[in-house]
Design a protein around this motif. Sequence first.
Motif, mmCIF file in Angstrom:
data_model
loop_
_atom_site.group_PDB
_atom_site.id
_atom_site.type_symbol
_atom_site.label_atom_id
_atom_site.label_comp_id
_atom_site.label_asym_id
_atom_site.label_seq_id
_atom_site.Cartn_x
_atom_site.Cartn_y
_atom_site.Cartn_z
ATOM 1 N N TYR A 1 42.402 36.530 28.635
ATOM 2 C CA TYR A 1 42.780 36.304 30.031
ATOM 3 C C TYR A 1 43.539 37.488 30.611
ATOM 4 O O TYR A 1 43.588 37.686 31.826
ATOM 5 N N PHE A 2 44.133 38.315 29.734
ATOM 6 C CA PHE A 2 44.928 39.461 30.189
ATOM 7 C C PHE A 2 44.038 40.594 30.705
ATOM 8 O O PHE A 2 44.426 41.351 31.599
ATOM 9 N N ALA A 3 42.832 40.717 30.148
ATOM 10 C CA ALA A 3 41.957 41.835 30.501
ATOM 11 C C ALA A 3 41.597 41.868 31.987
ATOM 12 O O ALA A 3 41.700 42.931 32.622
ATOM 13 N N PRO A 4 41.143 40.748 32.592
ATOM 14 C CA PRO A 4 40.848 40.824 34.027
ATOM 15 C C PRO A 4 42.081 41.091 34.881
ATOM 16 O O PRO A 4 41.974 41.711 35.944
ATOM 17 N N ASP A 5 43.253 40.650 34.417
ATOM 18 C CA ASP A 5 44.477 40.935 35.177
ATOM 19 C C ASP A 5 44.799 42.435 35.133
ATOM 20 O O ASP A 5 45.279 43.003 36.109
ATOM 21 N N ILE A 6 44.533 43.046 33.992
ATOM 22 C CA ILE A 6 44.686 44.504 33.908
ATOM 23 C C ILE A 6 43.728 45.175 34.883
ATOM 24 O O ILE A 6 44.107 46.093 35.629
ATOM 25 N N ALA A 7 42.488 44.703 34.899
ATOM 26 C CA ALA A 7 41.478 45.298 35.779
ATOM 27 C C ALA A 7 41.851 45.123 37.243
ATOM 28 O O ALA A 7 41.656 46.033 38.065
ATOM 29 N N TYR A 8 42.377 43.962 37.584
ATOM 30 C CA TYR A 8 42.772 43.705 38.972
ATOM 31 C C TYR A 8 43.880 44.665 39.399
ATOM 32 O O TYR A 8 43.837 45.253 40.496
ATOM 33 N N HIS A 9 44.852 44.866 38.543
ATOM 34 C CA HIS A 9 45.947 45.771 38.894
ATOM 35 C C HIS A 9 45.493 47.234 38.845
ATOM 36 O O HIS A 9 46.020 48.075 39.592
ATOM 37 N N TYR A 10 44.521 47.525 38.005
ATOM 38 C CA TYR A 10 43.917 48.862 38.024
ATOM 39 C C TYR A 10 43.275 49.102 39.380
ATOM 40 O O TYR A 10 43.407 50.191 39.967
ATOM 41 N N ASP A 11 42.610 48.076 39.904
ATOM 42 C CA ASP A 11 41.992 48.188 41.235
ATOM 43 C C ASP A 11 43.055 48.427 42.303
ATOM 44 O O ASP A 11 42.847 49.226 43.227
ATOM 45 N N LYS A 12 44.193 47.757 42.178
ATOM 46 C CA LYS A 12 45.284 47.973 43.138
ATOM 47 C C LYS A 12 45.759 49.426 43.108
ATOM 48 O O LYS A 12 45.965 50.051 44.153
ATOM 49 N N VAL A 13 45.923 49.944 41.905
ATOM 50 C CA VAL A 13 46.357 51.335 41.770
ATOM 51 C C VAL A 13 45.323 52.272 42.381
ATOM 52 O O VAL A 13 45.662 53.221 43.102
ATOM 53 N N GLN A 14 44.047 51.990 42.118
ATOM 54 C CA GLN A 14 42.980 52.836 42.639
ATOM 55 C C GLN A 14 42.880 52.780 44.162
ATOM 56 O O GLN A 14 42.388 53.720 44.797
ATOM 57 N N ARG A 15 43.345 51.676 44.733
ATOM 58 C CA ARG A 15 43.330 51.565 46.200
ATOM 59 C C ARG A 15 44.440 52.381 46.858
ATOM 60 O O ARG A 15 44.536 52.421 48.085
ATOM 61 N N GLY A 16 45.277 53.002 46.066
ATOM 62 C CA GLY A 16 46.246 53.945 46.599
ATOM 63 C C GLY A 16 47.575 53.364 47.035
ATOM 64 O O GLY A 16 48.295 53.984 47.825
ATOM 65 N N PHE A 17 47.941 52.191 46.514
ATOM 66 C CA PHE A 17 49.237 51.621 46.867
ATOM 67 C C PHE A 17 50.358 52.381 46.158
ATOM 68 O O PHE A 17 50.234 52.763 44.997
ATOM 69 N N ASP A 18 51.444 52.592 46.889
ATOM 70 C CA ASP A 18 52.597 53.306 46.345
ATOM 71 C C ASP A 18 53.501 52.390 45.531
ATOM 72 O O ASP A 18 54.180 52.839 44.606
ATOM 73 N N GLN A 19 53.548 51.115 45.911
ATOM 74 C CA GLN A 19 54.351 50.129 45.184
ATOM 75 C C GLN A 19 53.601 48.809 45.166
ATOM 76 O O GLN A 19 52.860 48.491 46.106
ATOM 77 N N LEU A 20 53.817 48.037 44.111
ATOM 78 C CA LEU A 20 53.187 46.729 43.972
ATOM 79 C C LEU A 20 54.261 45.670 43.747
ATOM 80 O O LEU A 20 55.232 45.906 43.032
ATOM 81 N N ILE A 21 54.058 44.511 44.349
ATOM 82 C CA ILE A 21 54.921 43.353 44.104
ATOM 83 C C ILE A 21 54.027 42.159 43.813
ATOM 84 O O ILE A 21 53.074 41.894 44.550
ATOM 85 N N ASP A 22 54.310 41.459 42.725
ATOM 86 C CA ASP A 22 53.642 40.200 42.406
ATOM 87 C C ASP A 22 54.662 39.079 42.501
ATOM 88 O O ASP A 22 55.778 39.217 41.977
ATOM 89 N N VAL A 23 54.289 37.985 43.133
ATOM 90 C CA VAL A 23 55.161 36.808 43.212
ATOM 91 C C VAL A 23 54.537 35.715 42.351
ATOM 92 O O VAL A 23 53.447 35.227 42.648
ATOM 93 N N PHE A 24 55.209 35.359 41.261
ATOM 94 C CA PHE A 24 54.712 34.370 40.309
ATOM 95 C C PHE A 24 55.640 33.159 40.262
ATOM 96 O O PHE A 24 56.813 33.252 40.617
ATOM 97 N N GLY A 25 55.110 32.062 39.770
ATOM 98 C CA GLY A 25 55.930 30.901 39.487
ATOM 99 C C GLY A 25 56.779 31.152 38.248
ATOM 100 O O GLY A 25 56.506 32.055 37.442
ATOM 101 N N ALA A 26 57.808 30.328 38.076
ATOM 102 C CA ALA A 26 58.743 30.519 36.965
ATOM 103 C C ALA A 26 58.061 30.423 35.602
ATOM 104 O O ALA A 26 58.525 31.015 34.621
#
Length: 579
Positions: A329-354
């Motif tokens: 389950y971790f692999a697609p999450d890595i890929a998703y955040h890789y996509d975020k990095v590739q989209r050129g964002f300078d900072q990322l914030i994730d809001v998760f449940g406890a």
Amino acid sequence: MNLFADTRAAVIDCLDQMVSENTLPEGLSFASVTVEPPRDAAHGDMATNAAMVLAKPAKMNPRMIAEALAEKLLAHPHIAVADVAGPGFLNMRLVPEIWHGVIKAVLGDSNFGRSSLGQGQKMMVEYVSANPTGPLHVGHTRGAVFGDALARLLDYAGYDVTKEYYINDGGAQVDVLARSVYLRYLEAHGQEVAFPDGTYPGDYLKPVGEALKAKVGDAFIDKGEQFWLEEVREFATEAMMDLIREDLAQLGVVMDNFFSEKSLYGTGLIEKAIGELDEKGLIYRGTLEPPKGKVPEDWEPREQTLFKSTAHGDDVDRPVQKSDGSWTYFAPDIAYHYDKVQRGFDQLIDVFGADHGGYVKRMKAAVSALSDSKVPLDIKLTQLVKLYKNGEPFKMSKRAGTFVTLRDVVDQVGPNVTRFHMLTRKNDAPLDFDFDKVLEQSKDNPVFYVNYAYARVNSAVSKASEFADVADTTLVGVDLSGLTHDAEMTVIKKLAEWPRLVEIAAKGHEPHRIAFYLYDLASDFHALYHQGNADEALRFVQEGDSDTTQAKIALIRAVAIVILHGLGILGVTPAEEMR
């Protein structure tokens, strides 16, 4: 206008002069020098820690630095008093005209409080991201409010913000959804059905089953999963996302993007992301140690493909591919955040449940590795919400079957009350939501108290308009020198804190600070209002004296404007009047 930033600039200028005059040694860093409100308002308007933080690197007595700095500051036209206290604390008082300038700045500058802190950096805030298996529940509500307010705050502070929802539509839970909808589809055809454990029995799937019947008729009756599972899964997921979008709209939340987890599979994106880590020497074959604590009976060591996340701050390395070749389950999450990095964002914030607390380090490690430590990831956890009504825990929703939905909450108290109250605690602190108390008209209810301040201003302005010009464009030019009472100055000084507070909240990713500030500002305003009951000179409307009335209305209009800005960040529409 940011008085605290302006005063800090004056302090730094004086320190630079002291360096040029050899009073201070060269090469000192002034990065830790701050100017902020003193802990005790009786000590002054502002305080600086300059002497205390510079003493050690300068190898000087802090009091000597403070005394030399005080002498320099007294030459500044805005500084009326500069007193050294204790071992080297420096307290300052500003000239009255500077404080009156705050009111003029609020009235005359629609961007008062807005900041260039972000300097247009691209910021991604991902929040809610609930499984598309049903309506949003109260836990999602808190995450939605927090994430949305944070995005608004960052925008206000000068960031280029994108709000995104990650649709978890690639896992087994979506197959369970499809099977649950199929049962409702059979029910729509008049069949008796039973929901096995693990399926979704909520009534919210009844209209989805009816809609599926309307679309395909009896084509799926008495057919095996291989004939209908994929189509029903897609149909049900889209129906649930429509429901979720409607839920979010009820709360005033509109996303910029929806990103599908399913889009990562079969497209090479997961392979590309893992390959990127492999090229960095962070992927290897290995066997993990057994889990800490009680080891499951069926646990056995298996060789897997692992990500060396410990190289980027994680406690243990993490599997990305199972021994059978399937992705974890971790692999697609890595890929998703890789996509975020590739989209050129300078900072990322994730809001998760406890419940995602154990996920923080591994995800931060992945982003650090994928971006060569250039893109920071901040993960905010929102703690649980406990609901009460009539002093008792609020019961579950019949429609949802197992939980209280976002709509249950909004239907009870409305979106404005819901949003404000969800921000009356820091995100990582538990929150009690009492349906009776959040509607209570008292000082103990911050939603009411802030709204009441705004409504009181409107009432006073309306009354004053009967004999004085109270347009903001007029008020910005009136004489404010008569505003000298301590209660009036307290309100003005609280207004002056707004730009500083915005930057502090934005830097810390803490939108709850906005709610706290609004409550404090409302408290200072109400205190001034009540003093007017005993002292007629403090009343906002001075019958027959338009000049004095205009000055007092200018002050409280500034209060209303800042409240409006703050509520805008929280996503709350103010009450124009209270009934």
